[in-house]
Design a protein around this motif. Sequence first.
Motif, PDB file in Angstrom:
ATOM      1  N   ALA A  79       0.758  -1.280   0.059  1.00 52.07           N
ATOM      2  CA  ALA A  79      -0.018  -0.084  -0.082  1.00 52.07           C
ATOM      3  C   ALA A  79       1.019   1.285  -0.053  1.00 52.07           C
ATOM      4  O   ALA A  79       1.886   1.209   0.773  1.00 52.07           O
ATOM      5  CB  ALA A  79      -0.861   0.055   1.118  1.00 52.07           C
ATOM      6  N   LEU A  80       0.420   2.297  -0.931  1.00 53.33           N
ATOM      7  CA  LEU A  80       1.104   3.460  -0.699  1.00 53.33           C
ATOM      8  C   LEU A  80       0.838   4.285   0.415  1.00 53.33           C
ATOM      9  O   LEU A  80      -0.264   4.526   0.732  1.00 53.33           O
ATOM     10  CB  LEU A  80       0.892   4.233  -2.032  1.00 53.33           C
ATOM     11  N   TYR A  89      -9.236   5.099  -3.179  1.00 51.28           N
ATOM     12  CA  TYR A  89      -9.042   6.407  -3.321  1.00 51.28           C
ATOM     13  C   TYR A  89      -9.500   7.343  -1.899  1.00 51.28           C
ATOM     14  O   TYR A  89      -8.740   8.231  -1.757  1.00 51.28           O
ATOM     15  CB  TYR A  89     -10.271   6.802  -4.458  1.00 51.28           C
ATOM     16  N   LEU A  90     -10.375   6.888  -1.270  1.00 55.84           N
ATOM     17  CA  LEU A  90     -10.637   7.623  -0.111  1.00 55.84           C
ATOM     18  C   LEU A  90      -9.630   7.539   0.938  1.00 55.84           C
ATOM     19  O   LEU A  90      -9.304   8.434   1.819  1.00 55.84           O
ATOM     20  CB  LEU A  90     -12.161   7.291   0.464  1.00 55.84           C
ATOM     21  N   VAL A  91      -8.849   6.262   1.084  1.00 51.88           N
ATOM     22  CA  VAL A  91      -7.935   5.918   1.998  1.00 51.88           C
ATOM     23  C   VAL A  91      -6.692   6.955   1.478  1.00 51.88           C
ATOM     24  O   VAL A  91      -6.179   7.428   2.641  1.00 51.88           O
ATOM     25  CB  VAL A  91      -7.618   4.629   1.824  1.00 51.88           C
ATOM     26  N   THR A  92      -6.387   6.999   0.234  1.00 51.73           N
ATOM     27  CA  THR A  92      -5.270   7.904  -0.068  1.00 51.73           C
ATOM     28  C   THR A  92      -5.548   9.468   0.078  1.00 51.73           C
ATOM     29  O   THR A  92      -4.795  10.370   0.237  1.00 51.73           O
ATOM     30  CB  THR A  92      -5.001   7.909  -1.694  1.00 51.73           C
ATOM     31  N   ALA A  93      -6.936   9.685   0.059  1.00 56.21           N
ATOM     32  CA  ALA A  93      -7.453  11.058   0.457  1.00 56.21           C
ATOM     33  C   ALA A  93      -7.243  11.226   2.048  1.00 56.21           C
ATOM     34  O   ALA A  93      -8.167  12.318   2.435  1.00 56.21           O
ATOM     35  CB  ALA A  93      -8.763  11.482  -0.229  1.00 56.21           C
ATOM     36  N   ALA A 116     -13.978   5.036   4.581  1.00 56.67           N
ATOM     37  CA  ALA A 116     -13.852   4.586   3.322  1.00 56.67           C
ATOM     38  C   ALA A 116     -14.533   3.571   2.970  1.00 56.67           C
ATOM     39  O   ALA A 116     -15.255   3.818   1.823  1.00 56.67           O
ATOM     40  CB  ALA A 116     -12.073   4.200   2.928  1.00 56.67           C
ATOM     41  N   VAL A 117     -14.688   2.313   3.523  1.00 54.87           N
ATOM     42  CA  VAL A 117     -15.662   1.206   3.230  1.00 54.87           C
ATOM     43  C   VAL A 117     -16.901   1.794   3.294  1.00 54.87           C
ATOM     44  O   VAL A 117     -17.776   1.139   2.706  1.00 54.87           O
ATOM     45  CB  VAL A 117     -14.957   0.152   4.200  1.00 54.87           C
ATOM     46  N   GLY A 118     -17.431   2.305   4.476  1.00 53.30           N
ATOM     47  CA  GLY A 118     -18.858   2.880   4.726  1.00 53.30           C
ATOM     48  C   GLY A 118     -19.130   3.786   3.645  1.00 53.30           C
ATOM     49  O   GLY A 118     -20.446   3.668   3.032  1.00 53.30           O
ATOM     50  N   THR A 119     -18.331   4.876   3.143  1.00 50.36           N
ATOM     51  CA  THR A 119     -18.777   5.769   2.126  1.00 50.36           C
ATOM     52  C   THR A 119     -18.717   5.224   0.872  1.00 50.36           C
ATOM     53  O   THR A 119     -19.648   5.161  -0.037  1.00 50.36           O
ATOM     54  CB  THR A 119     -17.739   6.939   1.933  1.00 50.36           C
ATOM     55  N   ALA A 120     -17.930   3.936   0.351  1.00 57.16           N
ATOM     56  CA  ALA A 120     -17.810   3.427  -0.857  1.00 57.16           C
ATOM     57  C   ALA A 120     -19.005   2.461  -0.980  1.00 57.16           C
ATOM     58  O   ALA A 120     -19.538   2.116  -2.071  1.00 57.16           O
ATOM     59  CB  ALA A 120     -16.700   2.404  -0.783  1.00 57.16           C
ATOM     60  N   ALA A 121     -19.424   1.764   0.225  1.00 55.63           N
ATOM     61  CA  ALA A 121     -20.902   1.266   0.343  1.00 55.63           C
ATOM     62  C   ALA A 121     -22.106   1.976  -0.272  1.00 55.63           C
ATOM     63  O   ALA A 121     -22.856   1.650  -0.978  1.00 55.63           O
ATOM     64  CB  ALA A 121     -21.213   0.718   1.727  1.00 55.63           C
ATOM     65  N   ALA A 122     -21.840   3.321   0.333  1.00 56.18           N
ATOM     66  CA  ALA A 122     -23.149   4.282  -0.212  1.00 56.18           C
ATOM     67  C   ALA A 122     -22.927   4.608  -1.585  1.00 56.18           C
ATOM     68  O   ALA A 122     -23.859   4.682  -2.036  1.00 56.18           O
ATOM     69  CB  ALA A 122     -23.069   5.397   0.760  1.00 56.18           C
ATOM     70  N   CYS A 123     -21.790   4.639  -2.203  1.00 59.83           N
ATOM     71  CA  CYS A 123     -21.340   5.099  -3.632  1.00 59.83           C
ATOM     72  C   CYS A 123     -21.983   3.760  -4.338  1.00 59.83           C
ATOM     73  O   CYS A 123     -22.155   4.016  -5.780  1.00 59.83           O
ATOM     74  CB  CYS A 123     -19.938   5.434  -3.629  1.00 59.83           C
ATOM     75  N   GLY A 124     -22.189   2.521  -3.964  1.00 60.16           N
ATOM     76  CA  GLY A 124     -22.645   1.339  -4.739  1.00 60.16           C
ATOM     77  C   GLY A 124     -23.965   1.733  -5.323  1.00 60.16           C
ATOM     78  O   GLY A 124     -24.067   1.279  -6.430  1.00 60.16           O
TER      79      GLY A 124
END
Length: 264
Positions: free
Chosen positions: A127-128, A166-170, A177-185
């Motif tokens: 991971a970066l 993306y959100l982790v890098t931000a 990040a996981v919770g927000t990505a779930a909403a984006c789905g």
Amino acid sequence: MLMELLSYAAVGIVAGTIAGLLGLGGGLIIVPVLVWLFGHQGMPEAFIIHMAVATSLMTIVVTSVSSITAHHRYGNVIWPDFGKLLPGLMLGAVGGALLAVNLSAGTMETFFACFALMMAARLWLPALDVTYTSLLNWLPSSLYGVFAGILSALVGIGGGTLIVPYLVTASRAMQQAVGTAAACGFPIALGGGIGFMLFAPVSALRDTGWTAGLIHWPAVLGIISTSVLFAPLGAKLAKQLPSSVLKRIFSAVLLCVDLYFFLR
């Protein structure tokens, strides 16, 4: 019809369990299995992969609701971040569906296999350890939303594999990040599903009364009827297995998907 529904329910069991176990949204499992099932059910060969992707997206519309509710309850959905990504996600998902229906089945299958291979390879890369908070500004969020929406609609996923990094890098915490990505789905799946209904070519439509555009509703209903029940089982198993084992399982699943499409 009964056997078909039972086969779709079996897909939901596998997809739900693996989704809970590995954190996959299910699309990377649902699409290749549906391609195999649709092929044995006499679906038009030229549009089997398109129907599998479209159907996968529509299942995510339903299953994402329970995931969003759970993450919101624990305060892991950063709604301002979601709002910045939302316009791009919707636009990209609809555009991705339009692009998909204009691609040949062979191109779609190759693209899906390459995407799965990249996801498997990324799992083994370090991971970066860098953060760029500017990624949460409106412009980069909107542009990345378009990119994630297009790619997700092309392969029938909810976008978590793209949005979480993306959100982790931000600078967001992994849980956020996981919770927000779930909403984006949800908007990805909804926009892509609508796109596959609106842009389906006339030659792909089947006069069965069970399809809308390229979405096969019996498959949608069969999959969601069991996937929402078995996802918690996968999540429970995930707590009992070490991360190194989960990584190997994840890679093995994706490599099997690659082999299936490359050998078709």
